[in-house]
Design a protein around this motif. Structure first.
Motif, PDB file in Angstrom:
ATOM      1  N   LYS A  72       0.823  -1.216   0.000  1.00 46.08           N
ATOM      2  CA  LYS A  72       0.000   0.000   0.000  1.00 46.08           C
ATOM      3  C   LYS A  72       0.857   1.266   0.000  1.00 46.08           C
ATOM      4  O   LYS A  72       0.495   2.256  -0.630  1.00 46.08           O
ATOM      5  N   LEU A  73       2.001   1.222   0.678  1.00 43.88           N
ATOM      6  CA  LEU A  73       2.921   2.362   0.602  1.00 43.88           C
ATOM      7  C   LEU A  73       3.423   2.540  -0.829  1.00 43.88           C
ATOM      8  O   LEU A  73       3.568   3.670  -1.304  1.00 43.88           O
ATOM      9  N   SER A  74       3.652   1.425  -1.512  1.00 42.57           N
ATOM     10  CA  SER A  74       4.131   1.533  -2.899  1.00 42.57           C
ATOM     11  C   SER A  74       3.047   2.129  -3.801  1.00 42.57           C
ATOM     12  O   SER A  74       3.364   2.855  -4.749  1.00 42.57           O
ATOM     13  N   ILE A  75       1.792   1.862  -3.511  1.00 34.16           N
ATOM     14  CA  ILE A  75       0.697   2.468  -4.280  1.00 34.16           C
ATOM     15  C   ILE A  75       0.665   3.974  -4.036  1.00 34.16           C
ATOM     16  O   ILE A  75       0.482   4.760  -4.979  1.00 34.16           O
ATOM     17  N   VAL A  76       0.865   4.392  -2.798  1.00 36.32           N
ATOM     18  CA  VAL A  76       0.909   5.827  -2.483  1.00 36.32           C
ATOM     19  C   VAL A  76       1.986   6.503  -3.328  1.00 36.32           C
ATOM     20  O   VAL A  76       1.731   7.524  -3.978  1.00 36.32           O
ATOM     21  N   LEU A  77       3.179   5.924  -3.351  1.00 37.88           N
ATOM     22  CA  LEU A  77       4.276   6.520  -4.120  1.00 37.88           C
ATOM     23  C   LEU A  77       3.971   6.508  -5.617  1.00 37.88           C
ATOM     24  O   LEU A  77       4.217   7.499  -6.311  1.00 37.88           O
ATOM     25  N   LYS A  78       3.420   5.426  -6.115  1.00 39.88           N
ATOM     26  CA  LYS A  78       3.077   5.325  -7.541  1.00 39.88           C
ATOM     27  C   LYS A  78       2.100   6.431  -7.935  1.00 39.88           C
ATOM     28  O   LYS A  78       2.267   7.098  -8.962  1.00 39.88           O
ATOM     29  N   GLU A  79       1.081   6.651  -7.125  1.00 40.57           N
ATOM     30  CA  GLU A  79       0.079   7.679  -7.423  1.00 40.57           C
ATOM     31  C   GLU A  79       0.659   9.088  -7.312  1.00 40.57           C
ATOM     32  O   GLU A  79       0.321   9.971  -8.101  1.00 40.57           O
ATOM     33  N   LEU A  80       1.543   9.310  -6.340  1.00 33.27           N
ATOM     34  CA  LEU A  80       2.204  10.613  -6.231  1.00 33.27           C
ATOM     35  C   LEU A  80       3.087  10.873  -7.447  1.00 33.27           C
ATOM     36  O   LEU A  80       3.119  11.995  -7.969  1.00 33.27           O
ATOM     37  N   ASN A  81       3.792   9.851  -7.911  1.00 27.79           N
ATOM     38  CA  ASN A  81       4.626  10.006  -9.108  1.00 27.79           C
ATOM     39  C   ASN A  81       3.775  10.322 -10.331  1.00 27.79           C
ATOM     40  O   ASN A  81       4.137  11.177 -11.143  1.00 27.79           O
ATOM     41  N   GLU A  82       2.642   9.647 -10.473  1.00 24.32           N
ATOM     42  CA  GLU A  82       1.751   9.936 -11.597  1.00 24.32           C
ATOM     43  C   GLU A  82       1.234  11.369 -11.516  1.00 24.32           C
ATOM     44  O   GLU A  82       1.185  12.092 -12.528  1.00 24.32           O
ATOM     45  N   THR A  83       0.873  11.792 -10.334  1.00 22.49           N
ATOM     46  CA  THR A  83       0.375  13.161 -10.145  1.00 22.49           C
ATOM     47  C   THR A  83       1.437  14.178 -10.531  1.00 22.49           C
ATOM     48  O   THR A  83       1.132  15.199 -11.165  1.00 22.49           O
ATOM     49  N   LEU A  84       2.682  13.900 -10.182  1.00 16.44           N
ATOM     50  CA  LEU A  84       3.772  14.802 -10.544  1.00 16.44           C
ATOM     51  C   LEU A  84       3.874  14.947 -12.062  1.00 16.44           C
ATOM     52  O   LEU A  84       4.066  16.061 -12.574  1.00 16.44           O
ATOM     53  N   ILE A  85       3.704  13.866 -12.778  1.00 22.87           N
ATOM     54  CA  ILE A  85       3.745  13.923 -14.242  1.00 22.87           C
ATOM     55  C   ILE A  85       2.606  14.807 -14.763  1.00 22.87           C
ATOM     56  O   ILE A  85       2.821  15.672 -15.629  1.00 22.87           O
ATOM     57  N   TRP A  86       1.393  14.613 -14.229  1.00 16.61           N
ATOM     58  CA  TRP A  86       0.262  15.433 -14.685  1.00 16.61           C
ATOM     59  C   TRP A  86       0.481  16.900 -14.367  1.00 16.61           C
ATOM     60  O   TRP A  86       0.152  17.780 -15.166  1.00 16.61           O
ATOM     61  N   LEU A  87       1.046  17.199 -13.199  1.00 16.10           N
ATOM     62  CA  LEU A  87       1.340  18.595 -12.850  1.00 16.10           C
ATOM     63  C   LEU A  87       2.346  19.196 -13.829  1.00 16.10           C
ATOM     64  O   LEU A  87       2.210  20.353 -14.243  1.00 16.10           O
ATOM     65  N   ARG A  88       3.316  18.407 -14.217  1.00 19.83           N
ATOM     66  CA  ARG A  88       4.304  18.886 -15.187  1.00 19.83           C
ATOM     67  C   ARG A  88       3.672  19.101 -16.562  1.00 19.83           C
ATOM     68  O   ARG A  88       4.015  20.046 -17.263  1.00 19.83           O
ATOM     69  N   VAL A  89       2.738  18.231 -16.949  1.00 21.74           N
ATOM     70  CA  VAL A  89       2.026  18.413 -18.216  1.00 21.74           C
ATOM     71  C   VAL A  89       1.225  19.715 -18.179  1.00 21.74           C
ATOM     72  O   VAL A  89       1.236  20.500 -19.138  1.00 21.74           O
ATOM     73  N   ILE A  90       0.534  19.946 -17.062  1.00 25.91           N
ATOM     74  CA  ILE A  90      -0.246  21.183 -16.908  1.00 25.91           C
ATOM     75  C   ILE A  90       0.672  22.392 -17.018  1.00 25.91           C
ATOM     76  O   ILE A  90       0.361  23.375 -17.703  1.00 25.91           O
ATOM     77  N   ASP A  91       1.816  22.312 -16.354  1.00 26.74           N
ATOM     78  CA  ASP A  91       2.772  23.419 -16.388  1.00 26.74           C
ATOM     79  C   ASP A  91       3.300  23.652 -17.805  1.00 26.74           C
ATOM     80  O   ASP A  91       3.241  24.770 -18.322  1.00 26.74           O
ATOM     81  N   LYS A  92       3.783  22.603 -18.448  1.00 21.04           N
ATOM     82  CA  LYS A  92       4.390  22.752 -19.779  1.00 21.04           C
ATOM     83  C   LYS A  92       3.375  23.147 -20.853  1.00 21.04           C
ATOM     84  O   LYS A  92       3.725  23.813 -21.822  1.00 21.04           O
ATOM     85  N   SER A  93       2.124  22.745 -20.680  1.00 23.39           N
ATOM     86  CA  SER A  93       1.098  23.120 -21.660  1.00 23.39           C
ATOM     87  C   SER A  93       0.476  24.475 -21.331  1.00 23.39           C
ATOM     88  O   SER A  93      -0.390  24.952 -22.068  1.00 23.39           O
ATOM     89  N   GLN A  94       0.894  25.057 -20.224  1.00 20.93           N
ATOM     90  CA  GLN A  94       0.435  26.372 -19.776  1.00 20.93           C
ATOM     91  C   GLN A  94      -1.081  26.424 -19.591  1.00 20.93           C
ATOM     92  O   GLN A  94      -1.720  27.435 -19.875  1.00 20.93           O
ATOM     93  N   MET A  95      -1.637  25.330 -19.071  1.00 21.47           N
ATOM     94  CA  MET A  95      -3.074  25.308 -18.771  1.00 21.47           C
ATOM     95  C   MET A  95      -3.396  26.179 -17.566  1.00 21.47           C
ATOM     96  O   MET A  95      -4.517  26.666 -17.446  1.00 21.47           O
ATOM     97  N   LEU A  96      -2.430  26.306 -16.660  1.00 19.28           N
ATOM     98  CA  LEU A  96      -2.555  27.188 -15.495  1.00 19.28           C
ATOM     99  C   LEU A  96      -1.273  27.999 -15.380  1.00 19.28           C
ATOM    100  O   LEU A  96      -0.210  27.565 -15.831  1.00 19.28           O
ATOM    101  N   ARG A  97      -1.380  29.143 -14.744  1.00 17.43           N
ATOM    102  CA  ARG A  97      -0.193  29.973 -14.523  1.00 17.43           C
ATOM    103  C   ARG A  97       0.792  29.240 -13.612  1.00 17.43           C
ATOM    104  O   ARG A  97       0.397  28.579 -12.648  1.00 17.43           O
ATOM    105  N   ARG A  98       2.058  29.367 -13.909  1.00 15.96           N
ATOM    106  CA  ARG A  98       3.112  28.672 -13.160  1.00 15.96           C
ATOM    107  C   ARG A  98       3.032  28.967 -11.661  1.00 15.96           C
ATOM    108  O   ARG A  98       3.220  28.077 -10.835  1.00 15.96           O
ATOM    109  N   GLU A  99       2.712  30.198 -11.292  1.00 16.50           N
ATOM    110  CA  GLU A  99       2.664  30.533  -9.857  1.00 16.50           C
ATOM    111  C   GLU A  99       1.566  29.764  -9.123  1.00 16.50           C
ATOM    112  O   GLU A  99       1.631  29.595  -7.909  1.00 16.50           O
TER     113      GLU A  99
END
Length: 134
Positions: A72-99
């Protein structure tokens, strides 16, 4: 630096609180994404990955076995890593302001580091010495 006099229960409660706060921030962030097909897709994906670490950590704290705890700890880390990728996609696609992303990206990275270290420790520790984190 963590205070060695704090109980593992208190530290686990604090970590669970951080994950809940993180999930709330993800809910709010996803609501601010554009209502385009891409924005809706990413909103759904980040909602799933960004809100699941908190309940999965709660499940880990109530694990039925050592293997279940580590899994279950490994699932927590897996989901956090996936979320980080989505946040980076949002940032690079400029869907939201960087700040709007800076602090949540920082928290996501810190949580990933915490759970990476926790998993390494849990996998090294003898099963008989596992601390009850309930």
């Amino acid at each position: 630096m963590e205070d060695p006099t704090r109980s593992s229960q208190s530290q686990a409660d604090d970590l669970e609180g951080r994950l809940i706060d993180f999930a709330v921030r993800i809910v709010k962030l996803s609501g601010g994404l554009p209502r385009t097909p891409a924005g809706k897709h990413i909103a759904g994906q980040i909602m799933r990955s960004g809100t699941s670490p908190a309940p999965n950590y709660g499940e880990a704290r109530g694990a039925e076995s050592y293997a279940d705890f580590v899994h279950k700890l490994s699932i927590v880390l897996k989901e956090l890593n996936e979320t980080l990728i989505w946040l980076r996609v949002i940032d690079k696609s400029q869907m939201l302001r960087r700040e709007l992303l800076t602090e949540i990206l920082k928290e996501n990275t810190e949580l990933c580091k915490i759970f990476t270290t926790s998993l390494k420790t849990a996998r090294r520790s003898p099963k008989s010495k596992m601390i009850n984190v309930k």
